[in-house]
Design an enzyme around this catalytic site. Sequence first.
Site, short mmCIF file in Angstrom:
data_model
loop_
_atom_site.label_atom_id
_atom_site.label_comp_id
_atom_site.label_asym_id
_atom_site.label_seq_id
_atom_site.Cartn_x
_atom_site.Cartn_y
_atom_site.Cartn_z
N LYS A 112 0.84 -1.20 0.00
CA LYS A 112 0.00 0.00 0.00
C LYS A 112 0.88 1.25 0.00
CE LYS A 112 -0.25 -0.07 5.05
NZ LYS A 112 -1.13 -0.02 6.24
N ARG A 170 -10.42 -0.44 15.20
CA ARG A 170 -10.28 0.30 13.96
C ARG A 170 -11.13 -0.43 12.93
NH1 ARG A 170 -4.43 1.12 11.12
NH2 ARG A 170 -4.92 -1.01 10.48
N HIS A 211 -6.02 -7.63 12.90
CA HIS A 211 -4.81 -6.82 12.90
C HIS A 211 -4.42 -6.46 14.33
CE1 HIS A 211 -1.78 -4.45 10.92
NE2 HIS A 211 -2.14 -3.33 11.52
N ARG A 236 1.55 -10.83 7.05
CA ARG A 236 1.40 -9.65 6.18
C ARG A 236 2.47 -8.61 6.52
NH1 ARG A 236 -3.60 -9.92 8.65
NH2 ARG A 236 -3.12 -7.89 9.58
N TYR A 278 13.86 31.24 7.07
CA TYR A 278 12.75 31.91 7.74
C TYR A 278 12.95 31.96 9.25
CZ TYR A 278 10.04 31.55 3.40
OH TYR A 278 9.59 31.66 2.11
N CYS A 327 12.20 24.80 4.47
CA CYS A 327 11.21 25.53 3.67
C CYS A 327 10.41 24.55 2.81
CB CYS A 327 11.90 26.57 2.80
SG CYS A 327 13.01 27.67 3.71
N ASP A 341 10.53 24.03 -0.40
CA ASP A 341 11.27 23.41 -1.48
C ASP A 341 12.75 23.23 -1.20
OD1 ASP A 341 8.90 23.82 -3.24
OD2 ASP A 341 9.48 25.92 -3.02
#
Length: 386
Positions: A39, A137, A169, A227, A270, A317, A319
Amino acid sequence: MYSPVATPAEARVDLAAIRHNVALLKERAGGAEIMGAVKADAYGHGLVPASEAVLEGGASRLGTAFVREALELRAAGVTAPVLSWLITPGEPLDEALAADVELSAADVRLLDEIAAAARRAGRPAKLHLEADTGMSRGGAPLAAWPGLLDRALELRAEGVIEIVGLWSHFACADIPGHPSIEQQLEAYETALKLAEQVGAAGSEVIRHLANSAAAMTLPAARYDLVRPGIAMYGLSPIPEQGDFGLRPAMTLTARIGLVKRVTEGSGVSYGHLYITGRETTLGLVPLGYADGILRHATGRAEVLAGGRRRLIAGRVCMDQFMIDMGDDPLSAGDEVVLFGPGDGGEPTAQEWADTLGTITHEIVTRIGSRVPRVHVNVTKGTSRRA
């Protein structure tokens, strides 16, 4: 001294490491089958190439969260059994059945929705029924489990579903000795016995409960199939107990895009959270929180550049981030390693996770789509025909 770089960053994925890890897991699991959890783009490692390596390593099945992930595998030619377990309203169930994708169900509503799709398709749906054994869950609570079984048996008698598996699970398998582990094993046994009593748990039905941690450390939880997820990618499911012989598959690198000399007392990035203590050289690394580098790595996480560990200097930041290179002769285009196996002295994903108070799952799955996955040690095996 700016130098444009065609690919400023990449996540190199060693498929040989994935094959090694799966083979190790298969050995640890004894006679249990392996369903590799692929996944979330194979935990950020690239869905199709990683899945093929998982199968080549000895897994016989694959598991995805969503149907669309399974359909992507089918479109790529992967024919091994695939289970999708997070089925929400509106999922493309007709496509899933046409592609022979196995589905999970935990309530009667979903059973009926899948059965309707099976009637339209003219073929039975292959189902894994999920019991909630204590995670609260997914899964049917034990109080609702008999009703789920009864409806499944009705639909099986109609010929619109096949019961392929019974599963649950763990919540705390990665916390050795946690009391919930034994409680969940007992609850799962109760669910299995109820299924046996009503004829929903024959020898052809696969029982599966164990994730990576349980596959490694809980023989009683292995049943017919395990799993593994994070362990296949070489990251320990229980870091406190070591690496289990696993090899990390991903190495995240970037290339310095800009170097500049600045004076003592220069504020960096920053908020000026980092102030240079002397005249120094800064390097710009073109990765940021848009690429999955957590913002709170600011001033905490290390990278390897020029053969030395260097702390991220100033705010991460969107990027980019900066490193302080002192007087070292680094140039634009030189490689920076954020994390990898650790063979060359670079930080590992586990170190990043420990430093940032998270788990390795988050470190590798957050790496964004702007960062290309470059797969190495590719083979032309027979995984697609598994």
